[in-house]
Structures are given as structure tokens and as C-alpha cells.
Design an enzyme around this catalytic site. Structure first.
Site, PDB file in Angstrom:
ATOM      1  N   TYR A 155      21.866  -0.382  23.992  1.00 45.37           N
ATOM      2  CA  TYR A 155      21.399   0.696  23.115  1.00 45.37           C
ATOM      3  C   TYR A 155      21.758   0.381  21.661  1.00 45.37           C
ATOM      4  O   TYR A 155      20.966   0.616  20.753  1.00 45.37           O
ATOM      5  CB  TYR A 155      22.021   2.041  23.520  1.00 45.37           C
ATOM      6  CG  TYR A 155      21.363   3.188  22.793  1.00 45.37           C
ATOM      7  CD1 TYR A 155      20.239   3.811  23.319  1.00 45.37           C
ATOM      8  CD2 TYR A 155      21.835   3.620  21.553  1.00 45.37           C
ATOM      9  CE1 TYR A 155      19.597   4.835  22.638  1.00 45.37           C
ATOM     10  CE2 TYR A 155      21.203   4.635  20.867  1.00 45.37           C
ATOM     11  CZ  TYR A 155      20.087   5.246  21.406  1.00 45.37           C
ATOM     12  OH  TYR A 155      19.459   6.246  20.721  1.00 45.37           O
ATOM     13  N   PHE A 185      -5.175   1.940   2.318  1.00 43.27           N
ATOM     14  CA  PHE A 185      -5.273   1.684   3.749  1.00 43.27           C
ATOM     15  C   PHE A 185      -5.083   3.029   4.453  1.00 43.27           C
ATOM     16  O   PHE A 185      -4.325   3.871   3.996  1.00 43.27           O
ATOM     17  CB  PHE A 185      -4.247   0.654   4.247  1.00 43.27           C
ATOM     18  CG  PHE A 185      -4.439   0.373   5.710  1.00 43.27           C
ATOM     19  CD1 PHE A 185      -5.525  -0.383   6.126  1.00 43.27           C
ATOM     20  CD2 PHE A 185      -3.610   0.916   6.672  1.00 43.27           C
ATOM     21  CE1 PHE A 185      -5.767  -0.592   7.486  1.00 43.27           C
ATOM     22  CE2 PHE A 185      -3.838   0.707   8.019  1.00 43.27           C
ATOM     23  CZ  PHE A 185      -4.919  -0.052   8.431  1.00 43.27           C
ATOM     24  N   THR A 186      -5.770   3.208   5.575  1.00 39.75           N
ATOM     25  CA  THR A 186      -5.854   4.515   6.230  1.00 39.75           C
ATOM     26  C   THR A 186      -4.489   5.183   6.432  1.00 39.75           C
ATOM     27  O   THR A 186      -4.227   6.260   5.910  1.00 39.75           O
ATOM     28  CB  THR A 186      -6.574   4.378   7.581  1.00 39.75           C
ATOM     29  OG1 THR A 186      -5.939   3.339   8.329  1.00 39.75           O
ATOM     30  CG2 THR A 186      -8.045   4.008   7.385  1.00 39.75           C
ATOM     31  N   ASP A 233       3.067  -3.890   1.203  1.00 43.08           N
ATOM     32  CA  ASP A 233       2.559  -3.841   2.578  1.00 43.08           C
ATOM     33  C   ASP A 233       2.334  -5.296   2.988  1.00 43.08           C
ATOM     34  O   ASP A 233       1.324  -5.906   2.634  1.00 43.08           O
ATOM     35  CB  ASP A 233       1.259  -3.032   2.637  1.00 43.08           C
ATOM     36  CG  ASP A 233       0.716  -2.937   4.059  1.00 43.08           C
ATOM     37  OD1 ASP A 233       1.123  -3.751   4.914  1.00 43.08           O
ATOM     38  OD2 ASP A 233      -0.131  -2.063   4.318  1.00 43.08           O
ATOM     39  N   LYS A 238       0.337  -7.802  13.421  1.00 43.32           N
ATOM     40  CA  LYS A 238      -0.673  -8.672  12.808  1.00 43.32           C
ATOM     41  C   LYS A 238      -0.065 -10.069  12.640  1.00 43.32           C
ATOM     42  O   LYS A 238       0.087 -10.782  13.620  1.00 43.32           O
ATOM     43  CB  LYS A 238      -1.148  -8.091  11.467  1.00 43.32           C
ATOM     44  CG  LYS A 238      -1.258  -6.551  11.383  1.00 43.32           C
ATOM     45  CD  LYS A 238      -2.290  -5.925  12.235  1.00 43.32           C
ATOM     46  CE  LYS A 238      -2.448  -4.421  12.181  1.00 43.32           C
ATOM     47  NZ  LYS A 238      -2.185  -3.618  11.039  1.00 43.32           N
ATOM     48  N   ARG A 248     -15.715   0.382   9.238  1.00 45.23           N
ATOM     49  CA  ARG A 248     -14.879   0.555   8.055  1.00 45.23           C
ATOM     50  C   ARG A 248     -15.793   1.046   6.944  1.00 45.23           C
ATOM     51  O   ARG A 248     -16.257   0.265   6.112  1.00 45.23           O
ATOM     52  CB  ARG A 248     -14.182  -0.754   7.668  1.00 45.23           C
ATOM     53  CG  ARG A 248     -12.916  -1.060   8.459  1.00 45.23           C
ATOM     54  CD  ARG A 248     -11.885   0.002   8.271  1.00 45.23           C
ATOM     55  NE  ARG A 248     -10.618  -0.224   8.945  1.00 45.23           N
ATOM     56  CZ  ARG A 248      -9.931   0.745   9.549  1.00 45.23           C
ATOM     57  NH1 ARG A 248     -10.396   1.969   9.635  1.00 45.23           N
ATOM     58  NH2 ARG A 248      -8.758   0.508  10.078  1.00 45.23           N
ATOM     59  N   PHE A 265     -11.646   8.361  12.255  1.00 47.55           N
ATOM     60  CA  PHE A 265     -12.388   7.234  12.832  1.00 47.55           C
ATOM     61  C   PHE A 265     -11.915   6.874  14.234  1.00 47.55           C
ATOM     62  O   PHE A 265     -12.679   6.339  15.027  1.00 47.55           O
ATOM     63  CB  PHE A 265     -12.299   5.999  11.915  1.00 47.55           C
ATOM     64  CG  PHE A 265     -10.892   5.538  11.646  1.00 47.55           C
ATOM     65  CD1 PHE A 265     -10.137   6.112  10.639  1.00 47.55           C
ATOM     66  CD2 PHE A 265     -10.317   4.533  12.406  1.00 47.55           C
ATOM     67  CE1 PHE A 265      -8.836   5.704  10.397  1.00 47.55           C
ATOM     68  CE2 PHE A 265      -9.007   4.115  12.172  1.00 47.55           C
ATOM     69  CZ  PHE A 265      -8.271   4.711  11.161  1.00 47.55           C
TER      70      PHE A 265
HETATM   71  C1  PLP Z   1      -2.244  -2.173  10.667  1.00 47.58           C
HETATM   72  C2  PLP Z   1      -1.904  -1.922   9.276  1.00 47.58           C
HETATM   73  C3  PLP Z   1      -0.961  -0.942   8.917  1.00 47.58           C
HETATM   74  C4  PLP Z   1      -0.354   0.028   9.918  1.00 47.58           C
HETATM   75  O1  PLP Z   1       0.399  -0.603  10.867  1.00 47.58           O
HETATM   76  P1  PLP Z   1       0.482  -0.101  12.408  1.00 47.58           P
HETATM   77  O2  PLP Z   1       1.344  -1.140  13.044  1.00 47.58           O
HETATM   78  O3  PLP Z   1      -0.916  -0.078  12.945  1.00 47.58           O
HETATM   79  O4  PLP Z   1       1.105   1.248  12.415  1.00 47.58           O
HETATM   80  C5  PLP Z   1      -0.637  -0.817   7.580  1.00 47.58           C
HETATM   81  N1  PLP Z   1      -1.213  -1.587   6.642  1.00 47.58           N
HETATM   82  C6  PLP Z   1      -2.126  -2.524   6.937  1.00 47.58           C
HETATM   83  C7  PLP Z   1      -2.732  -3.354   5.865  1.00 47.58           C
HETATM   84  C8  PLP Z   1      -2.511  -2.721   8.272  1.00 47.58           C
HETATM   85  O5  PLP Z   1      -3.438  -3.633   8.547  1.00 47.58           O
END
Ligand code: PLP
Length: 458
Positions: free
Chosen positions: A73, A125-126, A216, A259, A383, A450
Site C-alpha cells: 500500500y 484539449f477537452t 501537458d 500515450k 474532432r 463527444f
Molecule cells: C489524453 C490526453 C489528456 C488526458 O489524459 P487521460 O489519460 O485521457 O486522462 C490530456 N492531454 C492530452 C493532450 C491528451 O492527449
């Protein structure tokens, strides 16, 4: 010089069989899914280009690392391996693991934003923008104009327009701008990189005004590869060196490790600021879990640490981005309208150019993603106006200039033959584009619509 082809720097050890539905079955599946590819069952998909998020193939080293998971933990050895990797490979001092990127966005937004603040960024970004808004800020897009033009060949469409940033500082005052949100690469612009020259200039301007940079860094290694390929002075630097140079120009970072970092789940918040670190460590126990696991199993942190190291290898990025470019080149040669230049994580189809007969209220990109699935079982993602959501004040649709369908390539998953099949299907759908009619939205969720919105054919 004679052409010498390159190939993937790995061979395949395990395979996952694919299923292919008949066209009749696909027509039914997409209708049942409300013409939203997010609502399809993955089993009904032939080649899945919905996203590169959490869909990459792990290496034998990463799988071996899973077996070394220390599921304590508190104080798991995998946490310390991850922390050391974030410090050594990325160059940030402090690490707070999270289950994925948006959890880190949630925390940094809450920590740094006061109600009434403004957050300038290189395109929205969303999830990032939503967390900024929920923390009380207004997002302001300060990306270069080229980013909004699918035909501009500008190599660094992720760059920030310094005049737009300066104009915002002059208008609202630096004390209303806690940070600039800088993404590498810019997802919504088509996976477009920033240049180091631009980042250095942004750093200089923001430092003068006491404004931080939140990075980011979801696809920072892919961005670094593009800098190596295209920015003067970086040809002899490795991807790993460029990644470090980018990061050292920023103060805090949010990461979706699903990613670049080649894992199926994981993320983190990193910072050089001890106070922000303290607050984030406090907050993570409320929302994610203890600060040494943040919603992840020990084995996930181990796979992430190994994936981060693999992600900055030049050969890996050459093959990864090379495959995306290969698909893009096939489509360009066939005259299909796509965002140029081809970005790093996918090929973005210009749905407005596919369907000049449709207005944005008829959801051209949503339509195109559905048509592509029906044609071949290839799953892509909208998109465009659906992803852009509604204006928080007026309640009207946001109408982004770019109305795109993203063919996102998972890392190390599909072969060149899969890319050929995808290209042939896109070309076929383009040839039949005149026949297509649009969609109407019949269900709209309140947040990030979306993902779950439903549509019917007009
Ligand atoms: C995917 C993504 C996020 C969010 O990350 P999650 O792991 O899906 O929560 C933030 N910024 C960018 C540019 C992304 O592609």
C-alpha cells in the site's frame, strides 16, 4: 542514392485475432451505437484507430516488469523506480502518480487557479479545458493562426503566438494569469509539434511577468522527434536530450502515460515547486490514493517506468511516427483532404472538405467517422463541433474552424498492411462523399459530450 527502407525495431511475439463483421452487421452496429464510434463494442471493430490512448503494445521488458510489481500500500519499490525515471529522463523534481492524465489536470487546476483567472494555451484539449473551467478560469486560445488552417504547411503549428499572449497579459493583467498551458504535441490541431525556439520565447515572456508554464507532456517524446527532424540546430541531438531541454523550460507537468509512455493505464503530475508538490500530495489521497501509488498498482508504475525509457529511444520514434507518415502519404497521394503536415499520433481527415454539402450543425466529422466504420470496420474519432462542446456563457455550440476525423495510430500494434487497408477505405469513402447526408443529435450529455452523445441520420 538507392532507397533503403526502414522497418520496425521489434518483432511480434504474441498476436490477438481480429474479427470482421459483414457490411449489414456494421450498419446495424453503428445505428445501435447512435452513430457515435465511442459507443461501438470494440469486438465489432476491425482496425481500431479511435485513440492512441492506452492502446499501445507493451514490450517484453514491460511485461516482465509487471511481474516485479510490489503491491504494498505504501512505499512500493516501483514508485521509487518511477520517481527516479521521471527525474532522470524527464528532469522534473517531484512526482505525484495518478491513474491517468485528467486526474493530474484536476489537481494542478485546483491548486493554481483562482476564480476569474485566465489560462492561455496552445489550443484547448477537452479534459484540460474542462478542469480549468471547473476551477473557475476561462481558457484563451493563443496558438498561432496556422494551427487553425488545415492546409498550412507550417512545421510547428503547436507554437504560441507571442502577440496573442502579450495582448492577453495587457488586457487582463499578469496577476490574473497563473500559468500558460503548453502542450507537446497539440492533439486538437492534428498532433502538431511546438518548436524549442517558441518555447524559449514563451519562457522569457512569462518569466518577466511571473507566470508559470504547465506542460501537458502527454506526447513530449513525439514532439522532440519532430524538433530533431525539422528545427535548425537539433539534428545531432537525441530525442532524449531534446525531451529534457523542453521540460527544463517549464515549471509543472501533467502526463497521460497512456500515450507516449506505452502503458495501458497511468499518469502523473510532476513539478519543480515544493509547495505545489506538497498540496498535490495532500490532494491525491482524497481523489486517487496514497501519494506513492495514486490510483495505480505497483506493476502499472513499473511498466510505466520502463515505457518512459523506451519512449525516448530515437529508433522507436522513427518507426512510430514513420508509420503515421506512411498512412498520411498514401492519403495525400490519393488527393484526400487531410491536415498538413501530417502530425505525430494520427492522420486527421478534413471533414468540411469531404462534405461541402453539410453545415457544421449537421456534424460532418461525426458523419465521416460513421461512414468509415460502415465501409470497412475501421474505427476513428470525431474532432469537430461535437468535441468542442458548448460555450459556457451562451449555451450555443462552439464552432471550431477545424472539423476533423482522427485516425489515431496505437503504438507498435498495427502493421503496414493494416495502414494500406485503412487508406483504401478512406479513399473509397471520399469518392462516395457526395452521397452522404448528415446527422442530428438526439442525446447530449452535460460534460465531454463527444463520448456519449447519440445521433440519428437526417
Ligand atoms: C489524453 C490526453 C489528456 C488526458 O489524459 P487521460 O489519460 O485521457 O486522462 C490530456 N492531454 C492530452 C493532450 C491528451 O492527449
Amino acid at each position: 542514392m538507392k532507397k533503403r527502407s526502414w522497418a520496425e525495431p521489434y518483432k511480434i511475439k504474441m498476436v490477438e485475432p481480429l474479427k470482421m463483421l459483414s457490411k449489414q452487421e456494421r450498419l446495424k452496429a453503428i445505428k445501435d451505437a447512435g452513430y457515435n464510434t465511442f459507443l461501438l463494442r470494440s469486438e465489432d471493430v476491425y482496425i481500431d484507430l479511435l485513440t492512441d490512448s492506452g492502446t499501445s503494445a507493451m514490450s517484453d521488458r514491460q511485461w516482465a516488469g509487471m511481474m516485479l510489481g510490489d503491491e504494498a500500500y505504501a512505499g512500493s519499490r516501483n514508485f521509487y523506480h518511477l520517481e527516479e525515471t521521471v527525474q532522470n529522463v524527464y528532469g522534473y523534481k517531484h512526482l505525484v502518480p495518478t491513474h491517468q492524465g485528467r486526474a493530474a489536470e484536476h489537481m494542478i487546476s485546483k491548486i493554481l487557479i483562482k476564480k476569474g483567472d485566465f489560462i492561455p494555451g496552445n489550443m484547448y484539449f477537452t479534459t484540460t479545458k474542462l478542469h480549468q473551467e471547473m476551477a473557475g478560469a476561462k481558457f484563451v486560445d493563443v496558438i498561432v493562426d496556422e494551427a487553425h488552417d488545415p492546409n498550412s504547411e507550417y512545421p510547428f503549428k503547436g507554437d504560441i503566438d507571442l502577440n496573442k499572449l502579450q495582448a492577453l497579459i495587457d488586457k487582463v493583467g499578469a496577476d490574473k494569469i497563473p500559468y500558460v498551458a503548453m502542450a507537446t504535441t497539440v492533439n486538437m490541431a492534428g498532433g502538431q509539434p511546438i518548436s524549442l525556439g517558441n518555447l524559449k520565447a514563451v519562457r522569457e515572456l512569462t518569466q518577466k511577468h511571473g507566470i508559470d508554464i504547465v506542460h501537458d507532456m502527454t506526447r513530449v517524446a513525439e514532439n522532440a522527434y519532430m524538433i530533431q527532424q525539422k528545427e535548425a540546430g537539433y539534428q545531432d541531438k537525441t530525442v532524449a536530450e531534446i525531451v529534457k531541454e523542453i521540460n527544463l523550460l517549464t515549471d509543472h507537468a501533467t502526463m497521460s502515460a497512456k500515450k507516449d509512455a506505452l502503458v495501458n493505464i497511468g499518469g502523473f503530475l510532476a513539478t519543480n515547486d515544493p509547495e505545489v508538490f506538497q498540496e498535490a500530495r495532500n490532494m491525491v489521497v482524497v481523489y486517487e490514493g496514497l501519494h506513492t501509488y495514486g490510483g495505480l498498482a505497483g506493476r502499472d508504475m513499473e511498466a510505466m517506468a520502463i515505457g518512459i525509457k523506451e519512449s525516448v529511444a530515437d529508433g522507436h520514434q522513427r518507426a512510430r511516427i514513420g508509420q503515421v507518415q506512411y498512412l498520411g502519404d498514401l492519403l495525400l497521394k490519393a488527393g484526400v483532404p487531410i491536415v498538413k503536415p501530417v502530425g505525430t499520433h494520427g492522420v486527421f481527415l478534413d471533414a468540411k472538405a469531404f462534405y461541402p454539402q453539410l453545415t457544421q450543425d449537421e456534424f460532418p466529422a461525426q458523419t465521416l467517422a460513421a461512414e468509415l466504420y460502415v465501409d470497412s470496420g475501421v474505427r476513428a474519432m470525431e474532432r469537430g463541433v461535437v468535441s468542442a462542446g458548448r460555450n459556457a456563457e451562451t449555451g450555443k455550440h462552439n464552432y471550431p474552424k477545424l472539423e476533423l476525423v482522427r485516425l489515431t495510430i496505437p503504438r507498435r500494434v498495427y502493421t503496414q498492411a493494416h495502414m494500406d487497408v485503412v487508406a483504401e477505405s478512406v479513399i473509397e469513402v471520399y469518392e462516395k462523399a457526395k452521397e452522404a447526408s448528415g446527422l442530428k443529435m438526439v442525446y447530449e450529455p452535460k460534460y465531454l459530450r463527444f463520448f456519449q452523445a447519440r445521433f440519428e441520420k437526417l
